[in-house]
Design a protein around this motif. Structure first.
Motif, PDB file in Angstrom:
ATOM      1  N   PHE A  24       0.791  -1.120  -0.542  1.00  0.00           N
ATOM      2  CA  PHE A  24       0.211   0.065   0.349  1.00  0.00           C
ATOM      3  C   PHE A  24       0.821   1.155  -0.022  1.00  0.00           C
ATOM      4  CE2 PHE A  24      -2.451  -3.063   2.296  1.00  0.00           C
ATOM      5  CZ  PHE A  24      -3.481  -3.457   1.564  1.00  0.00           C
ATOM      6  N   ARG A  27      -0.049   4.985   2.230  1.00  0.00           N
ATOM      7  CA  ARG A  27      -0.965   5.007   3.173  1.00  0.00           C
ATOM      8  C   ARG A  27      -1.092   3.672   3.674  1.00  0.00           C
ATOM      9  NH1 ARG A  27      -3.832   1.821  -2.126  1.00  0.00           N
ATOM     10  NH2 ARG A  27      -5.722   1.296  -0.633  1.00  0.00           N
ATOM     11  N   ASP A 117      -8.491   4.897   6.001  1.00  0.00           N
ATOM     12  CA  ASP A 117      -8.429   3.981   4.321  1.00  0.00           C
ATOM     13  C   ASP A 117      -8.968   2.164   4.444  1.00  0.00           C
ATOM     14  OD1 ASP A 117      -7.138   2.009   2.408  1.00  0.00           O
ATOM     15  OD2 ASP A 117      -5.895   3.738   1.178  1.00  0.00           O
ATOM     16  N   ASP A 118      -9.677   1.785   4.095  1.00  0.00           N
ATOM     17  CA  ASP A 118     -11.043   0.668   4.406  1.00  0.00           C
ATOM     18  C   ASP A 118      -9.952  -0.976   4.144  1.00  0.00           C
ATOM     19  OD1 ASP A 118     -13.036   2.179   5.129  1.00  0.00           O
ATOM     20  OD2 ASP A 118     -14.226   1.166   2.949  1.00  0.00           O
ATOM     21  N   GLU A 119      -9.360  -0.911   2.583  1.00  0.00           N
ATOM     22  CA  GLU A 119      -8.396  -1.776   2.723  1.00  0.00           C
ATOM     23  C   GLU A 119      -7.342  -2.136   3.292  1.00  0.00           C
ATOM     24  OE1 GLU A 119      -6.502  -3.469  -1.727  1.00  0.00           O
ATOM     25  OE2 GLU A 119      -6.819  -1.330  -1.321  1.00  0.00           O
ATOM     26  N   VAL A 120      -6.515  -0.307   4.071  1.00  0.00           N
ATOM     27  CA  VAL A 120      -5.646  -0.782   4.610  1.00  0.00           C
ATOM     28  C   VAL A 120      -5.854  -1.393   5.882  1.00  0.00           C
ATOM     29  CG1 VAL A 120      -3.570   0.376   6.023  1.00  0.00           C
ATOM     30  CG2 VAL A 120      -4.092   0.637   3.629  1.00  0.00           C
ATOM     31  N   ARG A 121      -7.095  -1.190   6.561  1.00  0.00           N
ATOM     32  CA  ARG A 121      -7.405  -1.113   7.584  1.00  0.00           C
ATOM     33  C   ARG A 121      -7.459  -3.056   7.593  1.00  0.00           C
ATOM     34  NH1 ARG A 121     -10.952   2.345   7.722  1.00  0.00           N
ATOM     35  NH2 ARG A 121     -12.860   1.401   7.671  1.00  0.00           N
ATOM     36  N   ASP A 153     -16.156  -0.343   8.088  1.00  0.00           N
ATOM     37  CA  ASP A 153     -15.870  -0.944   6.273  1.00  0.00           C
ATOM     38  C   ASP A 153     -17.320  -2.868   6.895  1.00  0.00           C
ATOM     39  OD1 ASP A 153     -16.134  -3.029   4.362  1.00  0.00           O
ATOM     40  OD2 ASP A 153     -14.914  -1.366   3.430  1.00  0.00           O
TER      41      ASP A 153
END
Length: 380
Positions: A24, A27, A117-121, A153
């Motif tokens: 990422f 991010r 950041d939803d994807e990172v979390r 999310d």
């Protein structure tokens, strides 16, 4: 009588962030030595969120007024008490404190909740949940590691509770507060509440876990009372969320949900319940039409609160509900009462009948996490 802490912590190894920078870039959170020439080991969060000194999270029993403590903090992981990273040694440190087990919430991952950041979390929490399962493998009854879910999310949170609950994670942390424009009572969250109810796992909302680090309270660093206000009034964050969950109808629609409000102490709870009932009586149109009970009755059924050394909470325990109180030593954080939990409890619980004392320090947490007392050691 035996004692079981329902508010302790793991301090996650740096490996929970391994590979995230490769995936990422800037991010992602990462662990850094001497970040920006500041001595020590730091959790560096994206988006300009202030970095967190890792070394401060594993020094229970040390005093911040002692210069040697700050030297330990600068050593990062190397300055920790042995049991912070070694779960076998941790069992010995439980005995040193006179307890037989711990429910352990996150430390580094508390701050990951603030990453937008939803994807990172989601990726970071998957790593956390795998790591905590491994840490607890030496004794899954004495070490209960709480996982993390990437709310708000909903889709990712459902996927992760499906994955890690089936692997054996027995409870989960969720943000203590979300965007007030879309609170937890919004219908979009209902699929998640349904899945959490299906698994039957407690959901913890811990202080400092939220969609922003200031807990929804404005903080102005460098001004008189800037951080002090946010800390002193932190319980207003969780009070606001409890109102959303109760008055918005969530715990009416999903009556088997169990929420733990951790490390906000408890002296405020009795008055909060009384005032919320009165507010619902005064302005009933502001409460969901679904409700069939008073707000305080939903609290009694669906919510638990933790205390560490809260004399005022113990004094008002009957207003709070003795069955809703859980004790924790906050090990291994610097403000933990370890290794003096027993003498401190003797003092703050002085005059409390033994049956009520046993509920708060033992039987409530065993019931909440479905623990067999025969699987635990005799009194330490």
């Amino acid at each position: 009588m035996r004692y079981y802490s329902c508010d302790s912590h793991v301090v996650e190894a740096a490996e929970i962030y391994a590979g995230l920078t490769d995936r990422f870039g800037d991010r992602a959170p990462f662990i850094s030595k001497d970040y920006n020439d500041k001595p020590g080991t730091w959790l560096v969060l994206p988006g300009g969120i202030r970095p967190v000194p890792v070394g401060r999270l594993g020094i229970a029993g040390a005093s911040l007024s002692d210069p040697a403590t700050h030297a330990r903090i600068e050593r990062g992981y190397d300055g920790f008490n042995p049991g912070v990273m070694d779960p076998t040694a941790r069992l010995d440190e439980q005995a040193q404190d006179g307890i037989v087990g711990e429910v352990m919430y996150p430390s580094l991952s508390m701050f990951t909740f603030a990453i937008p950041d939803d994807e990172v979390r989601d990726a970071a929490f998957r790593n956390h949940n795998d790591w905590v399962l491994d840490y607890c493998s030496v004794d899954r009854n004495r070490l209960i590691g709480v996982g993390c879910l990437p709310l708000p999310d909903v889709e990712r949170a459902i996927a992760e509770i499906d994955r890690s609950a089936q692997l054996g994670v027995r409870g989960f942390a969720i943000p203590a507060h979300v965007d007030p424009a879309k609170p937890y009572c919004h219908p979009d969250f209902d699929p998640f509440w349904a899945r959490a109810q299906e698994f039957g796992v407690p959901l913890t909302m811990h202080i400092f876990t939220g969609s922003s680090l200031e807990g929804g309270m404005p903080e102005h660093w460098g001004t008189p009372g800037g951080h002090l206000k946010g800390y002193t009034l932190a319980h207003t964050t969780i009070a606001n969320t409890i109102i959303d969950l109760i008055c918005g109808g969530v715990v009416e629609r999903f009556p088997d949900l169990r929420f733990v409000c951790a490390e906000y102490e408890t002296g405020w709870v009795g008055h909060f319940k009384q005032r919320l009932d009165h507010a619902a009586y005064r302005t009933p149109w502001e409460v969901s039409d679904e409700l069939t009970m008073k707000p305080s009755e939903y609290f009694d059924r669906n919510f638990w609160v933790t205390f560490e050394d809260d004399v005022e909470g113990v004094a008002t325990r009957h207003s709070i509900g003795v069955g809703n109180l859980l004790w924790g030593n906050d090990y291994p954080h610097h403000d933990s009462i370890w290794p003096n939990s027993r003498p401190i409890l003797d003092e703050i619980l002085s005059g409390v009948p033994d049956d009520e004392k046993e509920q708060m320090v033992w039987s409530n947490v065993l019931e909440l996490y479905d623990l067999d007392p025969d699987s635990l050691p005799a009194a330490a």
